[in-house]
Design a protein around this motif. Structure first.
Motif, mmCIF file in Angstrom:
data_model
loop_
_atom_site.group_PDB
_atom_site.id
_atom_site.type_symbol
_atom_site.label_atom_id
_atom_site.label_comp_id
_atom_site.label_asym_id
_atom_site.label_seq_id
_atom_site.Cartn_x
_atom_site.Cartn_y
_atom_site.Cartn_z
ATOM 1 N N HIS A 44 -37.095 -1.492 -2.752
ATOM 2 C CA HIS A 44 -36.513 -0.138 -2.688
ATOM 3 C C HIS A 44 -35.226 -0.142 -1.859
ATOM 4 O O HIS A 44 -34.250 0.526 -2.216
ATOM 5 C CB HIS A 44 -37.507 0.861 -2.091
ATOM 6 C CG HIS A 44 -38.641 1.190 -3.004
ATOM 7 N ND1 HIS A 44 -38.474 1.855 -4.191
ATOM 8 C CD2 HIS A 44 -39.961 0.948 -2.894
ATOM 9 C CE1 HIS A 44 -39.636 2.009 -4.786
ATOM 10 N NE2 HIS A 44 -40.567 1.462 -4.018
ATOM 11 N N LEU A 45 -35.223 -0.879 -0.780
ATOM 12 C CA LEU A 45 -34.028 -0.975 0.056
ATOM 13 C C LEU A 45 -32.885 -1.625 -0.715
ATOM 14 O O LEU A 45 -31.751 -1.145 -0.695
ATOM 15 C CB LEU A 45 -34.345 -1.755 1.335
ATOM 16 C CG LEU A 45 -33.256 -1.847 2.380
ATOM 17 C CD1 LEU A 45 -32.807 -0.467 2.834
ATOM 18 C CD2 LEU A 45 -33.743 -2.654 3.575
ATOM 19 N N GLU A 46 -33.195 -2.696 -1.420
ATOM 20 C CA GLU A 46 -32.171 -3.370 -2.221
ATOM 21 C C GLU A 46 -31.603 -2.440 -3.291
ATOM 22 O O GLU A 46 -30.384 -2.381 -3.498
ATOM 23 C CB GLU A 46 -32.750 -4.625 -2.881
ATOM 24 C CG GLU A 46 -31.742 -5.393 -3.704
ATOM 25 C CD GLU A 46 -32.332 -6.612 -4.373
ATOM 26 O OE1 GLU A 46 -31.536 -7.450 -4.833
ATOM 27 O OE2 GLU A 46 -33.562 -6.747 -4.449
ATOM 28 N N THR A 47 -32.468 -1.699 -3.949
ATOM 29 C CA THR A 47 -32.021 -0.762 -4.982
ATOM 30 C C THR A 47 -31.114 0.316 -4.387
ATOM 31 O O THR A 47 -30.067 0.641 -4.952
ATOM 32 C CB THR A 47 -33.235 -0.102 -5.668
ATOM 33 O OG1 THR A 47 -34.034 -1.130 -6.256
ATOM 34 C CG2 THR A 47 -32.798 0.881 -6.735
ATOM 35 N N ARG A 105 -25.938 0.358 -4.967
ATOM 36 C CA ARG A 105 -25.049 1.269 -5.696
ATOM 37 C C ARG A 105 -23.591 1.204 -5.243
ATOM 38 O O ARG A 105 -22.718 1.769 -5.884
ATOM 39 C CB ARG A 105 -25.559 2.701 -5.643
ATOM 40 C CG ARG A 105 -25.411 3.391 -4.334
ATOM 41 C CD ARG A 105 -25.849 4.858 -4.461
ATOM 42 N NE ARG A 105 -25.601 5.560 -3.217
ATOM 43 C CZ ARG A 105 -24.473 6.196 -2.941
ATOM 44 N NH1 ARG A 105 -23.492 6.219 -3.805
ATOM 45 N NH2 ARG A 105 -24.330 6.807 -1.783
ATOM 46 N N GLY A 106 -23.320 0.529 -4.125
ATOM 47 C CA GLY A 106 -21.936 0.432 -3.696
ATOM 48 C C GLY A 106 -21.807 -0.218 -2.333
ATOM 49 O O GLY A 106 -22.788 -0.642 -1.732
ATOM 50 N N GLU A 110 -23.495 5.576 2.543
ATOM 51 C CA GLU A 110 -24.276 6.184 3.624
ATOM 52 C C GLU A 110 -25.603 5.453 3.838
ATOM 53 O O GLU A 110 -26.031 5.245 4.976
ATOM 54 C CB GLU A 110 -24.530 7.651 3.317
ATOM 55 C CG GLU A 110 -25.209 8.392 4.441
ATOM 56 C CD GLU A 110 -25.336 9.873 4.175
ATOM 57 O OE1 GLU A 110 -25.725 10.593 5.098
ATOM 58 O OE2 GLU A 110 -25.050 10.328 3.044
ATOM 59 N N GLU A 111 -26.241 5.045 2.756
ATOM 60 C CA GLU A 111 -27.504 4.331 2.869
ATOM 61 C C GLU A 111 -27.357 3.050 3.691
ATOM 62 O O GLU A 111 -28.263 2.645 4.408
ATOM 63 C CB GLU A 111 -28.063 3.976 1.487
ATOM 64 C CG GLU A 111 -28.509 5.171 0.684
ATOM 65 C CD GLU A 111 -27.421 5.706 -0.232
ATOM 66 O OE1 GLU A 111 -26.224 5.631 0.134
ATOM 67 O OE2 GLU A 111 -27.763 6.217 -1.319
ATOM 68 N N GLY A 112 -26.208 2.414 3.582
ATOM 69 C CA GLY A 112 -25.951 1.194 4.337
ATOM 70 C C GLY A 112 -25.940 1.433 5.834
ATOM 71 O O GLY A 112 -26.446 0.622 6.610
#
Length: 74
Positions: A11-14, A18-19, A23-25
């Motif tokens: 899930h973290l990899e997915t 996306r870029g 923000e997720e990073g």
């Protein structure tokens, strides 16, 4: 690393795929310590509980921080 479900890493990899500079990073950078560290021992928990005088409950960056006032010198 192996104590966590592989689904967590998938899930973290997915989420991160996306870029770049998303923000997720930024949130993922803050999660690594929690994901990869071991649990505290009972002695470590006792030491932390004995150290603090209050827990911050404000909705700010230090939410949950253990607070102990500085001691005056002299």
């Amino acid at each position: 690393i192996l104590t966590l479900s592989p689904k967590i890493y998938q899930h973290l990899e997915t989420a991160l795929a996306r870029g770049n500079n998303i923000e997720e990073g930024h949130y993922a950078e803050r999660m690594w310590a929690g994901l990869l560290s071991r649990d505290l021992t009972p002695i470590e928990r006792q030491a932390l509980q004995a150290f603090h005088l209050e827990v911050r409950d404000e909705a700010i960056a230090v939410h949950g921080a253990l607070i102990k006032p500085l001691q005056k010198c002299g």
